[in-house]
Write an enzyme that holds these catalytic residues in place. Structure first.
Site, PDB file in Angstrom:
ATOM      1  N   GLU A 257       0.910  -1.163   0.206  1.00 33.05           N
ATOM      2  CA  GLU A 257       0.009  -0.077  -0.061  1.00 33.05           C
ATOM      3  C   GLU A 257       0.976   1.431  -0.087  1.00 33.05           C
ATOM      4  OE1 GLU A 257      -3.187  -0.028  -0.499  1.00 33.05           O
ATOM      5  OE2 GLU A 257      -3.202  -2.104  -0.570  1.00 33.05           O
TER       6      GLU A 257
ATOM      7  N   GLU B   5      -1.225  -2.483  -9.688  1.00 31.73           N
ATOM      8  CA  GLU B   5      -1.236  -3.581  -8.498  1.00 31.73           C
ATOM      9  C   GLU B   5       0.038  -4.517  -8.558  1.00 31.73           C
ATOM     10  OE1 GLU B   5      -3.028  -3.491  -6.032  1.00 31.73           O
ATOM     11  OE2 GLU B   5      -4.030  -1.834  -6.359  1.00 31.73           O
TER      12      GLU B   5
END
Length: 301
Positions: A143, A217
């Site tokens: 993250e 991602e």
């Protein structure tokens, strides 16, 4: 990219620049069409467009964090979570973001923010309860790479065009434009095209952001694995979180689906969900295969 110890990803940078250029071009075209078709209302169009853009840029991250139930916590309230974030910041040589917890049994995490100064990293109570310390660090490193690469800010801005196109479509459909268009000759036909053009712009913007999202991602997985040196911990977290999604009530998953682009692992309410077809994330198999390759590379002398 911010100067941190996260591995730079020129492929991600190129995709962000390309996506922003194309989405910006679409935005200019959409506003231009509105000015031509509804020329006498040009001051209102420009004011609304500028107002929506400013609101999207300054408040969309806060709205998303609020919608996902993020509440900032102090080191005293969440010592283990803060400790993990501190270790990642030390490894990456980057400023510490705000730390938050969302009270949800869905095991997930996300990051928001336009810059390092406004960045926020959040983990759900479901994630904290299920993961081991090394797995949690892998997820947080993932993250925080979004913050370091600044792709969180790009995704926030990129989503503005879809919001604008949706607003224009609603105005055209429910403001009486279609009724007045029937008796307005060629101008009426142009007005009737507004919802169609807006829908087309929305679809193109949606596909562009999805293509960027899937790559980012994979980039975040790669950067987190290389930073921590433990791709197996991140792979374990991915497998565990994905497996636990099937045990979450459908109602909770349905509420989470609109925010999937922000999450570590997407939440789908059903196997037939259209969200799976247009998922903001690569498949679990793709992510695990990449981590396996990185693990093999790190194990070489």
């Amino acid at each position: 990219m911010t100067q941190t110890r996260y591995t730079q990803d020129r492929g991600l940078t190129a995709r962000m620049v390309t996506s922003m250029f194309l989405i910006g071009l679409l935005y200019v075209v959409l506003v231009g069409v509105l000015l031509v078709v509804l020329g006498k209302f040009w001051p209102i169009i420009l004011i609304l467009a500028a107002g929506l853009f400013v609101a999207q840029f300054w408040f969309s991250d806060k709205i998303a964090a609020f919608g996902m139930g993020a509440h900032q916590v102090t080191p005293e309230q969440a010592p283990e979570l803060h400790g993990a974030v501190d270790r990642i910041c030390a490894l990456a040589d980057m400023p510490k973001p705000k730390v938050a917890i969302a009270r949800s049994d869905i095991p997930n995490a996300f990051a928001t923010g336009r810059s390092e100064r406004s960045a926020l990293v959040c983990a759900t109570t479901g994630l904290l309860r299920r993961l081991e310390p090394e797995e949690l660090e892998g997820v947080l490193a993932h993250e925080m790479s979004h913050v370091a690469h600044r792709d969180v800010a790009v995704m926030t801005i990129a989503s503005f065009l879809g919001v604008l196109a949706g607003v224009v479509t609603r105005i055209a459909l429910f403001s009486g434009l279609s009724r007045s268009a029937r008796s307005a000759g060629p101008a009426g036909i142009a007005i009737l095209l507004i919802p169609l053009a807006s829908a087309l712009v929305y679809v193109i913007g949606f596909l562009l952001t999805r293509l960027l999202s899937r790559y980012r991602e994979l980039s975040a997985d790669r950067a987190a694995a290389q930073l921590t040196g433990r791709p197996s911990a991140l792979a374990s977290a991915l497998t565990k979180v994905s497996g636990q999604m099937a045990r979450i009530p459908t109602q909770d998953l349905r509420r989470a689906e609109p925010y999937n682009a922000f999450y570590f692992v997407p939440a789908f309410a059903s196997k037939q969900s259209l969200g799976r077809l247009f998922s903001s994330h690569p498949t679990l198999e793709q992510r695990l295969e990449q981590l396996a390759r990185i693990s093999a590379e790190l194990g070489r002398p």
